[in-house]
Design an enzyme around this catalytic site. Structure first.
Site, mmCIF file in Angstrom:
data_model
loop_
_atom_site.group_PDB
_atom_site.id
_atom_site.type_symbol
_atom_site.label_atom_id
_atom_site.label_comp_id
_atom_site.label_asym_id
_atom_site.label_seq_id
_atom_site.Cartn_x
_atom_site.Cartn_y
_atom_site.Cartn_z
ATOM 1 N N ASP A 17 -9.557 -82.732 3.565
ATOM 2 C CA ASP A 17 -9.590 -82.699 5.198
ATOM 3 C C ASP A 17 -8.232 -82.044 5.958
ATOM 4 O O ASP A 17 -7.861 -82.925 6.768
ATOM 5 C CB ASP A 17 -9.941 -84.099 5.804
ATOM 6 C CG ASP A 17 -10.990 -84.726 5.087
ATOM 7 O OD1 ASP A 17 -11.826 -84.039 4.561
ATOM 8 O OD2 ASP A 17 -11.472 -85.785 5.676
ATOM 9 N N LYS A 103 -18.405 -83.275 4.651
ATOM 10 C CA LYS A 103 -18.941 -84.645 4.181
ATOM 11 C C LYS A 103 -19.015 -85.475 5.613
ATOM 12 O O LYS A 103 -18.542 -85.031 6.791
ATOM 13 C CB LYS A 103 -17.806 -85.301 3.466
ATOM 14 C CG LYS A 103 -16.466 -85.251 3.832
ATOM 15 C CD LYS A 103 -15.474 -85.956 2.915
ATOM 16 C CE LYS A 103 -14.205 -85.994 3.527
ATOM 17 N NZ LYS A 103 -14.005 -86.761 4.998
ATOM 18 N N CYS A 142 -9.425 -90.835 3.345
ATOM 19 C CA CYS A 142 -10.163 -89.744 2.594
ATOM 20 C C CYS A 142 -9.414 -89.402 1.125
ATOM 21 O O CYS A 142 -10.016 -89.229 0.378
ATOM 22 C CB CYS A 142 -10.646 -88.685 3.552
ATOM 23 S SG CYS A 142 -11.758 -89.131 4.593
HETATM 24 C C1 VGL Z 1 -10.359 -89.638 7.854
HETATM 25 C C2 VGL Z 1 -10.515 -91.145 9.405
HETATM 26 C C3 VGL Z 1 -11.746 -90.871 9.827
HETATM 27 C C4 VGL Z 1 -9.799 -88.911 6.717
HETATM 28 C C5 VGL Z 1 -11.889 -89.240 8.229
HETATM 29 O O1 VGL Z 1 -9.996 -87.738 6.414
HETATM 30 O O2 VGL Z 1 -8.827 -89.410 5.896
HETATM 31 N N1 VGL Z 1 -9.878 -90.583 8.285
HETATM 32 N N2 VGL Z 1 -12.262 -90.040 9.159
#
Ligand code: VGL
Ligand code: ZN
Length: 240
Positions: A17, A103, A142
């Site tokens: 991410d 995802k 994540c």
């Molecule tokens: C994430 C909060 C909300 C992450 C994703 O990638 O860690 N954190 N969505």
């Protein structure tokens, strides 16, 4: 504690991410989130040289995703499919052959792990991957869930300490997450812990292509690892 990780074809790099919305200026900015990028670019070079797999996950939400505040969730809208904020950080040098895993696309369900469903694990297993190295954002969400799921699927997992950053909704969340990963069996590493394949021009050494396993050096790894202060990401030793 010094380690000597040597990357080979049964290893995979999973970049979690590293998207604009998780970097400063983005909708759900991780403090210093962009500082993982130069480190990840070094890891990418290393894994490319070793002909190891490289994967990148991306949070890829529909506009009405359940994790968004308007839907009763925790977060501001972020990483909405096909928006600028959902793009990978522009300085992240993902190779062409990177496997992208999208995802958390189900509007009704949040998911913090790159191992959603059986497919990613099966694909990696079929490719002969036994160990995954994980970096990216965010340590306490994540990255943590991806590492824990990797372990559940019986991969060895190595957390790349210099290439992660946490949201820290509560101070210390990132350290707690790191502790949990270690407790469950993850190892930890920084660039200084890797053995680099020696670069010998192929004109001089016709075998230079297959160097993954042979002459080794640790040139410059120490210097690079100092670029980013490690603060709370100090090596945490497993108890006992
Ligand atoms: C994430 C909060 C909300 C992450 C994703 O990638 O860690 N954190 N969505
Ligand atoms: Zn999300």
């Amino acid at each position: 504690m010094e380690k000597d990780f040597s990357v080979g074809k049964t290893d995979a790099l999973i970049i979690v991410d590293v998207q604009r919305d998780f970097c400063p200026g983005g909708a759900l900015a991780v403090p210093e989130g962009d500082q993982v990028v130069p480190f990840l670019n070094e890891y990418i070079k290393l894994f490319k040289k070793a002909k190891a797999s490289i994967l990148a996950t991306r949070d890829w939400h529909p506009p009405n995703h359940i994790s968004f505040k308007a839907q009763g969730g925790t977060w501001p809208p972020h990483c909405v499919q096909n928006t600028t904020g959902a793009k990978f950080h522009p300085d992240l040098k993902l190779p062409k052959h990177t496997t992208v895993i999208s995802k958390a696309m189900n509007p009704q369900k949040d998911n913090y792990s790159g191992f959603e469903g059986a497919e990613p694990a099966n694909t990696l297993k079929n490719q002969g991957i036994v160990r995954v190295f994980v970096g990216g954002l965010a340590t306490d969400y994540c990255v943590k869930n991806t590492v824990l799921d990797a372990l559940k699927h019986d991969f060895q997992a190595v957390l790349l300490l210099d290439a992660v950053a946490g949201i820290n909704a509560e101070p210390g969340d990132d350290e707690k997450a790191i502790n949990k990963m270690i407790e469950r069996g993850a190892e930890q590493a920084t660039l200084a812990d890797f053995i680099y394949p020696l670069e010998i021009p192929s004109a001089i050494n016709p075998d230079a292509e297959g160097l993954g396993e042979k002459p080794l050096s640790k040139f410059e790894t120490k210097k690079k690892a100092r670029m980013r202060p490690r603060g709370p990401y100090k090596q945490i030793r497993k108890e006992g």
